[in-house]
Design a protein around this motif. Structure first.
Motif, PDB file in Angstrom:
ATOM      1  N   GLU A 523       0.845  -1.184   0.000  1.00  0.00           N
ATOM      2  CA  GLU A 523       0.000   0.000   0.000  1.00  0.00           C
ATOM      3  C   GLU A 523       0.886   1.242   0.000  1.00  0.00           C
ATOM      4  N   PHE A 524       0.644   2.151  -0.938  1.00  0.00           N
ATOM      5  CA  PHE A 524       1.431   3.386  -1.033  1.00  0.00           C
ATOM      6  C   PHE A 524       0.538   4.518  -0.520  1.00  0.00           C
ATOM      7  N   PRO A 525       0.775   4.984   0.731  1.00  0.00           N
ATOM      8  CA  PRO A 525      -0.177   5.901   1.371  1.00  0.00           C
ATOM      9  C   PRO A 525      -0.137   7.306   0.788  1.00  0.00           C
ATOM     10  N   ALA A 526      -1.225   8.053   1.011  1.00  0.00           N
ATOM     11  CA  ALA A 526      -1.321   9.421   0.489  1.00  0.00           C
ATOM     12  C   ALA A 526      -0.209  10.303   1.029  1.00  0.00           C
ATOM     13  N   THR A 527       0.290  10.012   2.225  1.00  0.00           N
ATOM     14  CA  THR A 527       1.367  10.834   2.803  1.00  0.00           C
ATOM     15  C   THR A 527       2.651  10.751   2.003  1.00  0.00           C
ATOM     16  N   THR A 713       0.320  -9.902   8.029  1.00  0.00           N
ATOM     17  CA  THR A 713      -0.159  -9.362   9.295  1.00  0.00           C
ATOM     18  C   THR A 713      -0.175  -7.852   9.231  1.00  0.00           C
ATOM     19  N   GLU A 714      -0.951  -7.228  10.125  1.00  0.00           N
ATOM     20  CA  GLU A 714      -0.985  -5.765  10.160  1.00  0.00           C
ATOM     21  C   GLU A 714       0.294  -5.206  10.772  1.00  0.00           C
ATOM     22  N   VAL A 715       0.669  -4.035  10.314  1.00  0.00           N
ATOM     23  CA  VAL A 715       1.863  -3.365  10.834  1.00  0.00           C
ATOM     24  C   VAL A 715       1.695  -3.044  12.317  1.00  0.00           C
ATOM     25  N   GLY A 716       0.553  -2.470  12.671  1.00  0.00           N
ATOM     26  CA  GLY A 716       0.316  -2.079  14.058  1.00  0.00           C
ATOM     27  C   GLY A 716       0.851  -0.701  14.378  1.00  0.00           C
ATOM     28  N   GLU A 717       0.545  -0.236  15.571  1.00  0.00           N
ATOM     29  CA  GLU A 717       0.926   1.111  15.988  1.00  0.00           C
ATOM     30  C   GLU A 717       2.413   1.216  16.308  1.00  0.00           C
ATOM     31  N   PRO A 721       7.327   5.306   9.111  1.00  0.00           N
ATOM     32  CA  PRO A 721       6.229   5.969   8.393  1.00  0.00           C
ATOM     33  C   PRO A 721       5.141   5.028   7.894  1.00  0.00           C
ATOM     34  N   TYR A 722       5.110   3.805   8.405  1.00  0.00           N
ATOM     35  CA  TYR A 722       4.160   2.831   7.891  1.00  0.00           C
ATOM     36  C   TYR A 722       2.822   2.955   8.621  1.00  0.00           C
ATOM     37  N   GLN A 723       1.749   2.971   7.868  1.00  0.00           N
ATOM     38  CA  GLN A 723       0.429   3.141   8.449  1.00  0.00           C
ATOM     39  C   GLN A 723       0.040   1.894   9.243  1.00  0.00           C
ATOM     40  N   PRO A 724      -0.547   2.069  10.432  1.00  0.00           N
ATOM     41  CA  PRO A 724      -0.804   0.926  11.327  1.00  0.00           C
ATOM     42  C   PRO A 724      -1.692  -0.154  10.711  1.00  0.00           C
ATOM     43  N   ASN A 725      -2.645   0.229   9.849  1.00  0.00           N
ATOM     44  CA  ASN A 725      -3.563  -0.767   9.291  1.00  0.00           C
ATOM     45  C   ASN A 725      -3.039  -1.396   7.994  1.00  0.00           C
ATOM     46  N   ALA A 726      -1.853  -1.024   7.565  1.00  0.00           N
ATOM     47  CA  ALA A 726      -1.258  -1.648   6.385  1.00  0.00           C
ATOM     48  C   ALA A 726      -0.779  -3.054   6.746  1.00  0.00           C
TER      49      ALA A 726
END
Length: 826
Positions: A523-527, A713-717, A721-726
């Motif tokens: 996933e390539f986030p908007a940020t 698995t989800e990245v998590g909090e 710079p990786y989004q937690p739900n990725a």
């Protein structure tokens, strides 16, 4: 002790020795057998010959307020510090702060010739003999009882006054030298700090001391409610304003002189101090010079430049930066020039010079940036002042800044002229070419490909953007220069592109811009969508391209990243009985959770319970910036002597030795954009165990390595710079353990696959293939630039028709003009 030598002392600025005359006279009146010493902290030289004497001597012509020989007056030179060190201290703070910092230096000087020193704030007056404070350290509490809850002020008072300290040279459990060193270090730190903390409370916790609880000592506005005038021996008039004699102190209303008239007679004794400026409030025409003299008047009233609070803050920031140890940058730190060196021109030049490449490009300077930082209204009105020095901020500086204390010599200069590109084929390769981190290494690889392709180029090195996060110990390329060509290849990720272009606008100005981007998730986030800064994106793997391309308004292409050819570390398989060495290397700045070193440790320990014929080395950098992650790894490995942690940067020779003493490389990452360390190990002929996800899956196959299966698995909090739900990979550690056992137990197969991996990279990741690809793509980029910038070609028929028709046949000429307009738009 009949021969005990005692000295009272104080320090002043601004008014010279006259400012301490009331205190000195009152002290000596009640202690005629003591000495009294006044330090004029903002004068470097009072009289020739006073500096360096073994014992303080009175300075002729500056003791007119005292009886001859009764009081010694010292200058800053007598404290024993090098001139530049002291004058830098003087630059950092207000007169009061300088007095606090000079006090321990004075006490240290006096303890060389006296058994006891009683140092007092200059606003004190002695009304009766003081007790003999004896050996060691004596402190005076500000309060003897808790403050009453009566709604009056002050509502809070600290523990000990810093306007009284008695220090004896001896004591059973008191180290005089250690205390004075602590005192000097703490007051210096307070001078440099934005928020001073004071020294007395910590001194009380760290050193054996005596508390003088005599209610007649340490009397001050904050404790008048619990003291009596009749028993007062020593009163501190700090906070009392002779211009408002009806108040004991500003903002103190617990004891009002109208309610306690007996205190009014005591406050009539408060000295009226001169209100002259300090010598260290100005520089240039007046002020103090390091040549042992004063520039102009000694009372600071000359026509020199005023040292503003912002100048002091900018100066302190630079001193703090120079004093802070940086394991990433071992180069000598340069101290800023202070304003009292000669005519102060070096200090002015430093203030008006840029601190960063972005400031240089925009016309900003240190002082203006300090002004902007110090004011929330300016930060809100001009949030990006470095954008070619925001015209609004520039206008504010010119219209209002001068009225608000910005010197005219510090006003913005015009932004640096940005040179257009030359009309020639070539490329500017911009990036972190000297930084020891993955993105820096990738940039160096691309630069090597450009050189191998014979493409004209210059290297634009950015070190400022990575300062403090990566060591810049790699030698700069020979091709370093200013941006020259029409195409710029920016070898930093999207989120670092804007800072690089701000630091060096010529990299992007009028040029075709290509960004070399890496990313580690599907996933390539908007940020991370910084497409507005580039005309084209190159990625380091198809994995990254597939993540970026769906979001990109510009072309996205995969570079066939080559791997630098290395000799294999060994020609033969591991000998029977030889310890099997496993290796993993990573940077904590690249996110430990993604690199997953603890997965490597777990798999190693599952693979070899109780075995002593194996070892694991985990080499890391920047652990000091990620204490939590680093401690997790340290504790996981602490009880396993087979595991070694190497937490530092290694030189090229040390790194080669680390590979040479290893047999396999293990990377149980959760994702990689490319996987440079894995490819490097393969090129050296090591057996490789690698998570079968991300960029490494494109060159690690079962034929040449041990790909490790995974689940998602989800990245998590907590892992920016990786989004937690990725999502990213969770490698199968049991499968990894089986692979490591196979490598340890079958050295022939480990060696075979290692050499096969090297041959695979030589065939599929060659510099020749990458060079041909780069030349094709850069040639296309150059042609696109030419099409954008070259005026449209007018067909010969149109030009000839205009010449033949001349001014006649107006409608036909008009039609031809429309044809030309259409061509222009094309």
């Amino acid at each position: 002790m009949p021969d005990r030598r005692t000295a009272g002392s104080t320090a002043v600025v601004g008014g010279g020795p006259d400012a301490a005359s009331v205190l000195a006279r009152s002290y000596l009146r009640h202690h005629p057998d003591h000495a009294f010493v006044v330090l004029v902290a903002d004068v470097w030289d009072l009289a020739a010959g006073t500096a360096g004497d073994s014992e303080p001597t009175a300075s002729a012509g500056l003791t007119g307020s005292f009886e001859p020989g009764a009081v010694t007056v010292l200058s800053a030179r007598d404290l024993g510090l090098p001139a530049d060190d002291y004058l830098r201290l003087a630059t950092c703070g207000t007169s009061e702060q300088l007095v606090q910092a000079a006090a321990p230096l004075l006490v240290r000087r006096l303890l060389a010739t006296h058994d006891l020193v009683v140092h007092l704030g200059a606003d004190s007056v002695v009304l009766a003999p003081l007790p003999d404070f004896g050996d060691g350290l004596t402190l005076v509490p500000k309060l003897l009882h808790p403050l009453p809850d009566d709604g009056r002020h002050p509502a809070r008072v600290g523990g000990f006054t810093e306007n009284f300290v008695a220090v004896g040279r001896s004591g059973e459990s008191f180290d005089t030298e250690a205390f004075v060193d602590f005192w000097a270090d703490r007051t210096r730190a307070d001078l440099l700090a934005g928020s001073p903390e004071g020294w007395a409370a910590d001194a009380a916790a760290l050193f054996e001391h005596r508390v003088a609880r005599d209610p007649g000592i340490g009397v001050a506005a904050w404790n008048l409610h619990e003291r009596e005038p009749a028993g007062t021996r020593l009163i501190d008039f700090t906070g009392h304003d002779p211009e408002q004699p009806w108040l004991a102190a500003r903002d103190h209303d617990r004891v009002l002189l109208s309610e306690r008239p007996e205190w009014r007679a005591v406050y009539d004794l408060a000295p009226r101090r001169p209100t002259r400026a300090s010598n260290f409030d100005t520089f240039g025409a007046s002020g103090t010079s390091t040549d042992g003299s004063t520039n102009g008047s000694t009372d600071g009233d000359g026509d020199g430049e005023k040292i503003t609070p912002t100048m002091r803050e900018v100066f302190k920031d630079a001193l703090r930066a120079a004093a802070e140890p940086d394991p990433l940058d071992t180069r000598p730190k340069t101290l800023p020039p202070h304003p009292f060196d000669g005519d102060g021109s070096a200090f002015k030049a430093w203030l008006t010079s840029p601190a960063t490449p972005a400031q240089r490009a925009s016309g900003m300077n240190r002082l203006l940036h300090g002004v902007w930082q110090s004011r929330i209204d300016l930060r809100a009105a001009f949030p990006r002042p470095l954008d070619a020095l925001d015209p609004g901020f520039r206008d504010w500086c010119t219209r209002h800044g001068v009225d608000e204390g910005i010197p005219t010599w510090a006003l913005p200069v015009p932004p640096r002229e940005v040179a257009p590109p030359v009309d020639a084929f070539g490329v500017n390769v911009a990036g972190y070419h000297t930084a020891e981190l993955g993105i820096g290494e990738m940039g160096r690889v691309i630069l090597n490909v450009v050189e191998a392709a014979g493409i004209p180029h210059v290297s634009v090195v950015d070190e400022h953007s990575v300062r403090g996060t990566a060591r810049t110990g790699v030698a700069a390329p020979d091709s370093v220069g200013r941006p020259r060509y029409p195409v710029s290849l920016i070898t930093v990720n999207g989120d670092f592109t804007r800072p690089l272009l701000e630091a060096d606008p010529e990299v992007g100005h009028g040029r075709y811009r290509i960004g070399l981007w890496a990313w580690e998730l599907a996933e390539f986030p908007a940020t991370m969508h910084h497409f507005g800064f580039v005309d084209e994106v190159w990625t380091v793997s198809d994995f990254v391209r597939r993540a970026v391309e769906p979001h990109s308004p510009v072309p996205v292409r995969t570079v066939p990243i080559p791997v630098v050819e290395r000799a294999p570390v060994r020609a033969e398989p591991r000998r029977p009985g030889e310890t099997t060495g496993f290796l993993f290397a990573f940077d904590f700045n690249s996110t430990a959770q993604r690199k997953n070193p603890w997965g490597v440790v777990t798999a190693f320990q599952r693979a070899f319970p109780g075995r002593t014929d194996v070892k694991l080395v985990i080499k890391s950098t920047n652990a000091h910036l990620h204490t939590g992650a680093a401690e997790r790894l340290r504790l996981m490995t602490a009880d396993d002597p087979r595991i070694t942690l190497v937490e530092r940067y290694l030189g090229a020779g040390e790194l080669a030795e680390l590979y040479a003493t290893s047999h396999a490389y293990v990377s149980l990452h959760r994702s990689e954009g490319f996987g440079l360390t894995v490819a490097e190990a393969m090129m050296r002929g090591l057996a490789v165990v690698s998570t079968d996800y991300g960029g490494t899956s494109e060159f690690v196959t079962p034929a040449v390595g041990w790909p490790v299966p995974h689940t998602m698995t989800e990245v998590g909090e907590g892992w920016p710079p990786y989004q937690p739900n990725a999502r990213w990979a969770d490698p199968d550690l049991d499968a990894a353990a089986r692979a490591m056992r196979e490598i340890a137990d079958d050295p022939d197969e480990a060696h075979r696959r290692g050499l096969a991996a090297r041959e695979h990279l030589l065939r599929t990741r060659s510099f020749d293939a990458a060079a041909a690809w780069l030349r094709t793509r850069l040639d296309a980029a150059h042609r696109t630039w030419l099409a954008r910038t070259t005026p449209p070609h007018r067909p010969p028929l149109v030009r000839a028709a205009r010449r033949v028709l001349g001014p006649a046949a107006g409608p036909i000429r008009h039609a031809l003009g429309r044809v030309e307009a259409i061509l222009d738009r094309r």
